[in-house]
Enzyme design. Structure first.
Site, PDB file in Angstrom:
ATOM      1  N   SER A  81     -58.789 -36.655   7.760  1.00 33.74           N
ATOM      2  CA  SER A  81     -59.252 -35.548   8.585  1.00 33.74           C
ATOM      3  C   SER A  81     -60.668 -35.858   9.057  1.00 33.74           C
ATOM      4  CB  SER A  81     -59.214 -34.288   7.732  1.00 33.74           C
ATOM      5  OG  SER A  81     -59.541 -33.202   8.523  1.00 33.74           O
ATOM      6  N   LYS A 114     -62.283 -31.915  21.052  1.00 31.98           N
ATOM      7  CA  LYS A 114     -61.394 -31.799  19.905  1.00 31.98           C
ATOM      8  C   LYS A 114     -60.277 -30.823  20.301  1.00 31.98           C
ATOM      9  CE  LYS A 114     -61.554 -30.853  14.983  1.00 31.98           C
ATOM     10  NZ  LYS A 114     -60.413 -29.953  15.016  1.00 31.98           N
ATOM     11  N   GLU A 172     -53.033 -35.867  19.165  1.00 33.46           N
ATOM     12  CA  GLU A 172     -52.826 -34.434  18.949  1.00 33.46           C
ATOM     13  C   GLU A 172     -51.697 -33.934  19.849  1.00 33.46           C
ATOM     14  OE1 GLU A 172     -54.668 -33.375  16.590  1.00 33.46           O
ATOM     15  OE2 GLU A 172     -54.884 -31.204  16.727  1.00 33.46           O
ATOM     16  N   LYS A 291     -67.637 -40.314  17.737  1.00 32.09           N
ATOM     17  CA  LYS A 291     -67.193 -41.480  16.955  1.00 32.09           C
ATOM     18  C   LYS A 291     -68.030 -42.684  17.343  1.00 32.09           C
ATOM     19  CE  LYS A 291     -62.502 -39.711  17.304  1.00 32.09           C
ATOM     20  NZ  LYS A 291     -61.249 -39.768  18.028  1.00 32.09           N
ATOM     21  N   CYS A 409     -73.468  16.431  28.746  1.00 34.93           N
ATOM     22  CA  CYS A 409     -72.403  15.738  28.010  1.00 34.93           C
ATOM     23  C   CYS A 409     -71.442  15.117  29.037  1.00 34.93           C
ATOM     24  CB  CYS A 409     -71.662  16.737  27.133  1.00 34.93           C
ATOM     25  SG  CYS A 409     -70.120  16.090  26.496  1.00 34.93           S
ATOM     26  N   CYS A 412     -67.827  17.436  28.455  1.00 37.84           N
ATOM     27  CA  CYS A 412     -67.694  18.878  28.717  1.00 37.84           C
ATOM     28  C   CYS A 412     -68.812  19.392  29.610  1.00 37.84           C
ATOM     29  CB  CYS A 412     -67.653  19.646  27.405  1.00 37.84           C
ATOM     30  SG  CYS A 412     -69.244  19.625  26.560  1.00 37.84           S
ATOM     31  N   CYS A 433     -65.554  20.801  23.220  1.00 32.37           N
ATOM     32  CA  CYS A 433     -65.732  19.456  23.777  1.00 32.37           C
ATOM     33  C   CYS A 433     -64.565  18.577  23.299  1.00 32.37           C
ATOM     34  CB  CYS A 433     -67.082  18.900  23.334  1.00 32.37           C
ATOM     35  SG  CYS A 433     -67.412  17.279  24.006  1.00 32.37           S
TER      36      CYS A 433
HETATM   37  S1  IVH Z   1     -60.181 -38.210  15.132  1.00 34.73           S
HETATM   38  C1  IVH Z   1     -59.903 -40.522  11.301  1.00 34.73           C
HETATM   39  N1  IVH Z   1     -60.328 -37.144  17.528  1.00 34.73           N
HETATM   40  O1  IVH Z   1     -58.757 -32.652  14.546  1.00 34.73           O
HETATM   41  C2  IVH Z   1     -60.108 -39.736  12.537  1.00 34.73           C
HETATM   42  N2  IVH Z   1     -59.238 -35.913  15.836  1.00 34.73           N
HETATM   43  O2  IVH Z   1     -59.977 -31.335  12.258  1.00 34.73           O
HETATM   44  C3  IVH Z   1     -59.332 -38.529  12.587  1.00 34.73           C
HETATM   45  N3  IVH Z   1     -58.306 -33.769  16.583  1.00 34.73           N
HETATM   46  O3  IVH Z   1     -56.858 -34.255  12.093  1.00 34.73           O
HETATM   47  C4  IVH Z   1     -59.219 -37.759  13.771  1.00 34.73           C
HETATM   48  N4  IVH Z   1     -58.895 -33.945  18.688  1.00 34.73           N
HETATM   49  O4  IVH Z   1     -55.705 -33.694  14.330  1.00 34.73           O
HETATM   50  C5  IVH Z   1     -59.898 -37.000  16.258  1.00 34.73           C
HETATM   51  N5  IVH Z   1     -60.487 -36.338  19.697  1.00 34.73           N
HETATM   52  C6  IVH Z   1     -60.057 -36.190  18.458  1.00 34.73           C
HETATM   53  C7  IVH Z   1     -59.348 -35.048  18.043  1.00 34.73           C
HETATM   54  C8  IVH Z   1     -58.960 -34.946  16.723  1.00 34.73           C
HETATM   55  C9  IVH Z   1     -58.259 -33.208  17.808  1.00 34.73           C
HETATM   56  C10 IVH Z   1     -57.731 -33.193  15.357  1.00 34.73           C
HETATM   57  C11 IVH Z   1     -56.998 -34.176  14.494  1.00 34.73           C
HETATM   58  C12 IVH Z   1     -57.702 -34.118  13.171  1.00 34.73           C
HETATM   59  C13 IVH Z   1     -58.334 -32.764  13.212  1.00 34.73           C
HETATM   60  C14 IVH Z   1     -59.510 -32.636  12.267  1.00 34.73           C
END
Ligand code: IVH
Length: 585
Positions: A81, A114, A172, A291, A409, A412, A433
């Site tokens: 995650s 995201k 996703e 990232k 008011c 009323c 009222c």
């Molecule tokens: S990277 C190891 N990039 O958000 C890297 N995740 O809250 C893992 N998600 O499990 C994920 N958009 O399902 C990444 N541009 C994006 C994303 C993304 C949505 C989701 C994904 C992840 C979750 C975490």
């Protein structure tokens, strides 16, 4: 120490219950933000009191409970995650950490939206689709290959050149907001049951085993690639951004908003722009993901047991939104107080649209310094009623207009009375009222008072308007014939209302006191008052000094209680009510 152990245990239980509802039953019982806060709280406690830490804690697990109808398969590389933060300072820490560990000079970070959907990992061998798995517990997921035909943009065979021999693609799955709304509209018409959010419907659709059951309604899903888990050859990607471009050439969809940035300032701008554009795009997004672009640096930074150390999510704060005040209207509250209501440029709190917010009273409006045209910060946490927290000072003064206070008011039309002590305006026309009557009756039957369903605002308004009802007492004399005179009430619902009224006459003393609607006497004070007296007689014959002896009752409350019980009309009213109801002391 034992106490800490219990706190940790109860936090774990809470989180596990939430995860069970969310992962197995597809139901969200708390918001993401609340969930993240629980996890953060638990992580801090486990770090501080490491004796009570456990590898079984939800802070160590990546996902899920499994449904027992789908096949479980292993991911080649764990599906982790993301660390989520809401505070920009946490992003600065991440940035410094990455910068410190970056041995190359040209640090680049890939910024992505995201998407708020469901994670999916799809395995390809020699360019051919093998299977698709949900994230599951991070190490193995549920096989949902049989439902891939619903996702419009997943290639069965990869296109182009230099396709890796083995490729585990990560992305996703989501539904367009417009499709979600039309699906919910058609469900509303047909079954009255609707989905509360896109993630639930996507997860339910992906994991379904009986396709016929839901294919009556169109459910178009889409897949957006944001990374990969595993590839052979293992050096086929050197830059994250370029890897995404290659994925595009293989036939996948990637997000068009992805960009590379070199410094903090630009990343923060990306965050701000994304937040502003969030409601204008046709998919749900709950933050941005940052990232490191260099795959080498990603490998060097590595992972902890839950997250990659080379990526972070900054989530949007959806509890606090900024909007503009379009106008201020005035209403009369249950106790006759003039209440300003701000009409806002509509704002969307994760699906709940807010257009009007009460400002409670004139003093509150003045304290906040609200004018027409002001930009304001509105807060809505959990299911709490939204409120304006403060004015954002950036709007130019010449665009703002002062608010004119009414003299009469709004309902009323009787002249408003200014109480010089608390500087509040009040309509003293308690008997004639209409809104005061309506709100008092509504309050009397509300959840913390008599808790009788079916006596809602629409019915009360009509009953008061037709002159059938003037006080909560009159509600108990309603019969089927009179109720059926009201629009939208048929014999069946009239019977239901009357049955509920007859069956709900038992009420605790505290709820009865609360139901009376004495100014500023809420449920907590009503409970304290009920503990102090053992009968109605004792309560109504008490004076200011007696009231002051009650826990948490101050001078102002004692005054309100004294005035309320001094009124002969109120005493008559209470006595009549106590004959109809069975008050439990
Ligand atoms: S990277 C190891 N990039 O958000 C890297 N995740 O809250 C893992 N998600 O499990 C994920 N958009 O399902 C990444 N541009 C994006 C994303 C993304 C949505 C989701 C994904 C992840 C979750 C975490």
């Amino acid at each position: 120490m034992n106490c800490i152990k219990d706190i940790i245990k109860s936090l774990r239980n809470k989180i596990e219950l939430y995860e069970y509802f969310y992962n197995v039953l597809n139901i969200s019982i708390i918001s993401d933000q609340e969930y993240d806060k629980l996890i953060e709280e638990l992580t801090i406690l486990e770090k501080k009191y490491y004796k009570h830490d456990s590898s079984n804690s939800p802070t160590k697990k990546i996902g899920k409970n499994f449904s027992n109808e789908l096949k479980i398969r292993n991911h080649i590389f764990p599906m982790l995650s993301l660390e989520s933060v809401y505070n920009i300072n946490n992003f600065y820490n991440f940035y410094s950490f990455v910068k410190k560990n970056n041995s190359e000079n040209n640090l680049k970070l890939c910024c992505e939206l995201k998407i708020d959907g469901v994670a999916l990992s799809i395995l390809y061998k020699y360019g051919k689709l093998v299977h698709a798995l949900t994230r599951g517990d991070g190490y193995s997921g549920e096989d949902v290959t049989h439902n891939l035909n619903i996702i419009k943009n997943v290639p069965n065979i990869l296109l182009g050149e230099n396709v890796p021999e083995v490729l585990e693609v990560r992305g996703e799955v989501f539904m367009l907001k417009s499709d979600f709304n039309s699906l919910n509209n058609s469900l509303k018409r047909k079954t009255k049951k609707i989905f509360s959010n896109i993630r639930n419907i996507v997860s339910g659709t992906l994991r379904r085993t009986n396709i016929c059951k839901t294919s009556k309604f169109v459910r178009r899903l889409f897949f957006c690639v944001y990374g990969y888990g595993f590839a052979i050859p293992n050096n086929c990607f050197v830059s994250h951004y370029k890897m995404l471009q290659k994925m595009k050439s293989f036939g996948f969809s990637i997000n068009k908003y992805n960009v590379l940035h070199k410094n903090k300032k630009k990343i923060l701008n990306f965050f701000k722009k994304s937040f502003l554009m969030k409601n204008k795009i046709n998919f749900e997004t709950d933050g941005i993901v940052i990232k490191t672009d260099s795959i080498n640096l990603q490998k060097q930074l590595g992972y902890n047991n839950k997250f990659p150390k080379w990526a972070i999510a900054i989530k949007f704060d959806t509890e606090n939104l900024i909007t503009k005040v379009l106008k201020i209207t005035f209403e009369i509250g249950r106790t006759g107080i003039l209440t300003p209501v701000a009409s806002l440029n509509p704002i969307n709190f994760s699906g709940v649209v807010v257009k009007n917010v009460s400002l409670y009273n004139i003093n509150q409006m003045k304290r906040l310094g609200i004018k027409i045209g002001s930009h304001v910060l509105v807060k809505r946490s959990g299911n709490v009623i939204p409120k304006i927290v403060r004015v954002i000072n950036s709007t130019k003064t010449y665009f703002k207009k002062n608010i004119l206070l009414p003299v009469n008011c709004p309902s009323c039309k009787s002249k408003l009375f200014l109480n010089n002590c608390n500087k509040l305006y009040r309509c003293l026309n308690r008997v004639f009222c209409a809104p005061q009557k309506e709100k008092l009756i509504l309050h009397f039957f509300s959840k913390n008072a008599l808790n009788i369903r079916g006596i809602g605002p629409k019915i009360i308004k009509k009953l008061v308007f037709k002159g059938i009802v003037n006080s909560p007492l009159d509600i108990f004399s309603l019969n089927k014939k009179t109720l059926c005179q009201i629009e939208n009430i048929n014999e069946k619902s009239a019977n239901n209302i009357i049955n509920r009224l007859n069956n709900s006459k038992k009420v605790y003393f505290a709820n009865f006191i609360y139901a009376l609607g004495i100014p500023e006497i809420g449920l907590l004070l009503s409970k304290n008052i009920s503990k102090h007296f053992s009968s109605i007689e004792e309560l109504i014959h008490s004076d200011y000094v007696d009231f002051l002896k009650i826990k948490k009752i101050g001078k102002k409350n004692a005054n309100n209680l004294m005035f309320f019980f001094k009124s002969k009309n109120n005493i008559k009213y209470i006595k009549k009510l106590s004959k109809i109801l069975k008050i439990i002391f």
